[in-house]
Design a protein around this motif. Structure first.
Motif, mmCIF file in Angstrom:
data_model
loop_
_atom_site.group_PDB
_atom_site.id
_atom_site.type_symbol
_atom_site.label_atom_id
_atom_site.label_comp_id
_atom_site.label_asym_id
_atom_site.label_seq_id
_atom_site.Cartn_x
_atom_site.Cartn_y
_atom_site.Cartn_z
ATOM 1 N N SER A 75 0.888 -1.373 -0.169
ATOM 2 C CA SER A 75 0.003 -0.048 -0.060
ATOM 3 C C SER A 75 0.741 1.225 0.079
ATOM 4 C CB SER A 75 -1.028 0.155 1.166
ATOM 5 O OG SER A 75 -0.293 0.028 2.229
ATOM 6 N N ALA A 76 2.241 1.324 0.781
ATOM 7 C CA ALA A 76 2.958 2.396 0.803
ATOM 8 C C ALA A 76 3.807 2.243 -0.113
ATOM 9 C CB ALA A 76 3.434 2.515 2.151
ATOM 10 N N ARG A 77 4.112 1.031 -0.999
ATOM 11 C CA ARG A 77 5.136 0.913 -1.996
ATOM 12 C C ARG A 77 6.367 1.218 -1.479
ATOM 13 N NH1 ARG A 77 3.721 3.570 -7.721
ATOM 14 N NH2 ARG A 77 3.089 5.475 -6.414
ATOM 15 N N SER A 78 6.880 0.703 -0.274
ATOM 16 C CA SER A 78 8.117 1.017 0.499
ATOM 17 C C SER A 78 8.510 -0.119 1.139
ATOM 18 C CB SER A 78 7.605 1.942 1.613
ATOM 19 O OG SER A 78 7.257 3.327 0.987
ATOM 20 N N ILE A 79 9.719 -0.231 1.234
ATOM 21 C CA ILE A 79 10.393 -1.302 2.201
ATOM 22 C C ILE A 79 10.344 -0.907 3.600
ATOM 23 C CG2 ILE A 79 12.721 -2.357 2.485
ATOM 24 C CD1 ILE A 79 13.524 -1.858 -0.343
ATOM 25 N N VAL A 80 9.819 -1.669 4.209
ATOM 26 C CA VAL A 80 9.653 -1.636 5.869
ATOM 27 C C VAL A 80 10.314 -2.689 6.686
ATOM 28 C CG1 VAL A 80 7.418 -0.424 5.222
ATOM 29 C CG2 VAL A 80 7.747 -3.052 5.711
ATOM 30 N N PRO A 81 10.687 -2.443 7.844
ATOM 31 C CA PRO A 81 11.310 -3.325 8.657
ATOM 32 C C PRO A 81 10.566 -4.656 9.011
ATOM 33 C CG PRO A 81 11.193 -1.394 9.910
ATOM 34 C CD PRO A 81 10.189 -1.296 8.605
ATOM 35 N N LEU A 113 10.713 2.037 -7.042
ATOM 36 C CA LEU A 113 11.959 2.426 -6.570
ATOM 37 C C LEU A 113 13.065 3.422 -7.195
ATOM 38 C CD1 LEU A 113 12.906 -0.688 -4.202
ATOM 39 C CD2 LEU A 113 11.646 1.396 -3.655
ATOM 40 N N SER A 114 12.417 3.480 -8.460
ATOM 41 C CA SER A 114 13.207 4.210 -9.600
ATOM 42 C C SER A 114 12.179 4.986 -10.350
ATOM 43 C CB SER A 114 14.028 3.270 -10.526
ATOM 44 O OG SER A 114 13.239 2.431 -11.269
ATOM 45 N N THR A 115 13.039 5.646 -11.523
ATOM 46 C CA THR A 115 12.194 6.311 -12.531
ATOM 47 C C THR A 115 11.964 5.479 -13.708
ATOM 48 O OG1 THR A 115 13.867 7.496 -13.388
ATOM 49 C CG2 THR A 115 12.733 8.712 -11.781
ATOM 50 N N ARG A 116 12.237 4.221 -13.703
ATOM 51 C CA ARG A 116 11.882 3.174 -14.791
ATOM 52 C C ARG A 116 10.582 3.308 -15.130
ATOM 53 N NH1 ARG A 116 13.347 -3.385 -14.433
ATOM 54 N NH2 ARG A 116 11.330 -3.187 -13.647
ATOM 55 N N PHE A 129 10.658 10.590 -9.157
ATOM 56 C CA PHE A 129 12.010 10.807 -8.607
ATOM 57 C C PHE A 129 12.174 10.987 -7.110
ATOM 58 C CE2 PHE A 129 15.639 12.940 -7.824
ATOM 59 C CZ PHE A 129 16.782 12.229 -8.534
ATOM 60 N N PHE A 130 11.491 11.871 -6.581
ATOM 61 C CA PHE A 130 11.982 12.320 -5.229
ATOM 62 C C PHE A 130 10.965 11.305 -4.212
ATOM 63 C CE2 PHE A 130 12.512 16.518 -7.224
ATOM 64 C CZ PHE A 130 13.952 16.563 -6.597
ATOM 65 N N ALA A 131 9.863 10.625 -4.778
ATOM 66 C CA ALA A 131 9.237 9.719 -3.889
ATOM 67 C C ALA A 131 10.150 8.539 -3.500
ATOM 68 C CB ALA A 131 7.949 9.287 -4.585
ATOM 69 N N VAL A 403 18.702 5.700 -9.279
ATOM 70 C CA VAL A 403 17.290 6.162 -9.344
ATOM 71 C C VAL A 403 17.087 6.237 -10.842
ATOM 72 C CG1 VAL A 403 15.425 8.054 -8.951
ATOM 73 C CG2 VAL A 403 16.919 7.054 -7.113
ATOM 74 N N SER A 404 17.811 6.688 -11.725
ATOM 75 C CA SER A 404 17.471 7.086 -13.186
ATOM 76 C C SER A 404 17.825 5.992 -14.088
ATOM 77 C CB SER A 404 18.360 8.402 -13.401
ATOM 78 O OG SER A 404 17.958 9.561 -12.835
ATOM 79 N N ARG A 405 18.365 4.942 -13.458
ATOM 80 C CA ARG A 405 18.682 3.522 -14.400
ATOM 81 C C ARG A 405 19.715 4.165 -15.215
ATOM 82 N NH1 ARG A 405 16.968 -0.730 -11.472
ATOM 83 N NH2 ARG A 405 16.731 -2.019 -13.114
ATOM 84 N N ILE A 406 20.656 4.569 -14.956
ATOM 85 C CA ILE A 406 21.769 5.210 -16.010
ATOM 86 C C ILE A 406 23.150 4.997 -15.430
ATOM 87 C CG2 ILE A 406 20.426 6.911 -16.978
ATOM 88 C CD1 ILE A 406 21.907 9.340 -15.330
#
Length: 499
Positions: A75-81, A113-116, A129-131, A403-406
């Motif tokens: 739901s948060a689209r995040s890695i959590v403990p 976790l990236s801008t892909r 990007f900033f998220a 983040v930019s995959r470059i």
């Protein structure tokens, strides 16, 4: 005809031993596959605008999360403990090498976790990007050494000599101290508890020791299978988070100066977080004054100021916020470099500012992919050619390559193909990353494009077996120049490989 035209463009900056590489470049330039390989192997001075957390690819964060028992909160689209609740999925069960279930598919997580693939979704590149940083923050805990290993290994594979990595270790503790105790109405030296900040400094220095030891272990630096990253010189920029309360930003800025003074590995400071954030916009002038004023207590450390400045675009912010941030960064805060600097077209005193930047050698850290994804600014609206026309020094950088995959090679290829750069210009961009880094000592070049070295190394060639006694003494005394000489030796070997 195409080859001859490309060779004619070499012009200034060509030495006889470079012409074979210039020929190779001319052949590769119009074939993207060949050009990528040429630029991958070509020596590159460094990446001066590179956030450590943002340089890591999502796959690494997922692997560490699996090893550390962490979870994915869909739901948060995040890695959590961990431990993982019913609403969170354990990475250890499914990644890496595990089964993919209907509850977890890796591709959408990497996208989160990236801008892909951001253009395939309903989110702007800026917001996506900033998220990402908050989403993978949990996976960074305890993994800075591995992160440093990844950054250096990737750099080494691309023949990059040097990295200046932005990192914020100690800044949260400084911000909390500032929030609890700072009084900005006091006299300059009395506004914050310096004793408590000094304790944070000692902790940060100890953490850097641990990171570097772990990085060398991961990269097998003491073995015959050593990573090419072991030969990459790394220095750090203290990264101040500018979207907090004034007392918190002030305390971080004092800490940044103290870190530069305390540890030669920390060579400068930067202010980070979205420049268009309401607090960053509201307090920008105050922040520039913080840097100037605190710098009077640390005069030697003011030589390492680089600032995100002008990372703005019309529509992202009202016009009143455009065209003055770069000027204040340089003229108030004393920045020796500025990052992004793409809103310069909005400056009411554009040409005076360009001339000042050229005369004072204020370098611009160019982040082409980042500017496109976050701001939608690319050719012909990017000021790259304007800076080049006025002789403002530039160097290419990645910003947040994970983040930019470059990678940095991608940015060299993008610049080459977008602005039709010749080999001499590419070498100047590469040299500039060392000419304008914050290592101590004098620089090697009078002119990075023409390849003219300062006395007493004028007329010397890295292609020769040795150097004069006077030049060697100069190199021994100046860490910056010595690293630049190493880059020139790499160029000599690279150029020789085309003969």
């Amino acid at each position: 005809m195409l080859l001859l035209a490309s060779l004619a463009l070499l012009s200034a900056g060509s030495s006889s031993h470079a012409k074979s590489a210039a020929t190779g470049f001319a052949i590769a330039k119009n074939d993207p596959v060949k050009l990528r390989n040429f630029l991958l192997r070509m020596p590159k001075g460094g990446d001066l605008h590179n956030h450590l957390t943002g340089t890591i690819y999502a796959e690494s964060y997922l692997g560490w999360a699996a090893e550390d028992g962490k979870c994915w909160d869909s739901s948060a689209r995040s890695i959590v403990p961990g431990p993982c609740s019913d609403d969170a999925i354990s990475f250890a069960d499914v990644y890496p090498g595990g089964r993919l279930t209907p509850r977890l598919t890796i591709d959408p997580i990497i996208d989160s976790l990236s801008t892909r693939n951001f253009r395939l979704r309903g989110e702007s590149g800026h917001n996506q990007f900033f998220a990402t940083f908050a989403r993978f923050a949990e996976a960074t805990i305890g993994r800075r050494g591995e992160m440093l290993a990844e950054a250096t290994h990737r750099a080494g594979r691309q023949n990059i000599v040097y990295l200046e990595l932005m990192q914020s270790t100690g800044m949260l503790e400084a911000a909390l101290l500032g929030k609890a105790t700072a009084n900005l109405d006091e006299e300059l030296g009395m506004r914050i508890d310096h004793g408590q900040l000094d304790k944070i400094v000692a902790n940060v220095v100890g953490e850097l020791d641990e990171w570097e030891a772990k990085s060398r272990e991961v990269n097998n630096c003491e073995s015959e299978q050593a990573s090419p990253g072991c030969d990459v010189k790394v220095r750090y920029l203290a990264q101040v988070l500018r979207i907090w309360a004034p007392e918190e930003v002030y305390a971080q800025t004092v800490l940044a100066y103290k870190l530069i003074k305390a540890d030669p590995r920390i060579v400068g400071l930067n202010f980070v977080a979205p420049e268009d954030h309401p607090i960053a916009l509201r307090d920008y002038s105050m922040h520039m004054e913080f840097i100037r004023e605190i710098g009077t207590m640390f005069p030697e450390q003011t030589r390492g100021i680089t600032l995100h400045s002008g990372e703005l675009a019309l529509g992202l912010v009202p016009p009143e916020h455009l065209g003055w941030h770069i000027t204040e960064a340089i003229e108030v805060a004393g920045a020796r470099r500025v990052g992004h600097a793409v809103d310069i077209a909005h400056s009411p005193d554009l040409y005076r500012l360009l001339k000042k930047m050229a005369e004072d050698e204020i370098m611009v850290e160019i982040n082409l992919t980042s500017n496109d994804v976050i701001l939608g600014i690319k050719y012909p609206y990017h000021p790259f050619e304007l800076y080049m026309e006025y002789g403002v020094p530039m160097a290419l950088s990645t910003d947040d390559e994970g983040v930019s995959r470059i990678d940095l090679t991608h940015e060299y290829q993008l610049a080459t193909q977008t602005f039709d750069l010749n080999y001499a210009r590419l070498r100047a961009l590469s040299r500039n990353a060392l000419q304008y880094n914050f290592l101590p000592g004098a620089a090697l070049f009078e002119d990075t494009f023409a390849g003219e070295m300062v006395d007493p190394c004028a007329g010397e060639s890295a292609a020769d077996d040795g150097v004069s006694v006077d030049c060697q003494v100069f190199l021994d005394k100046n860490e910056k120049a010595a690293l630049q000489w190493d880059l020139e030796k790499r160029y000599a070997a690279f150029d020789e490989s085309f003969k």
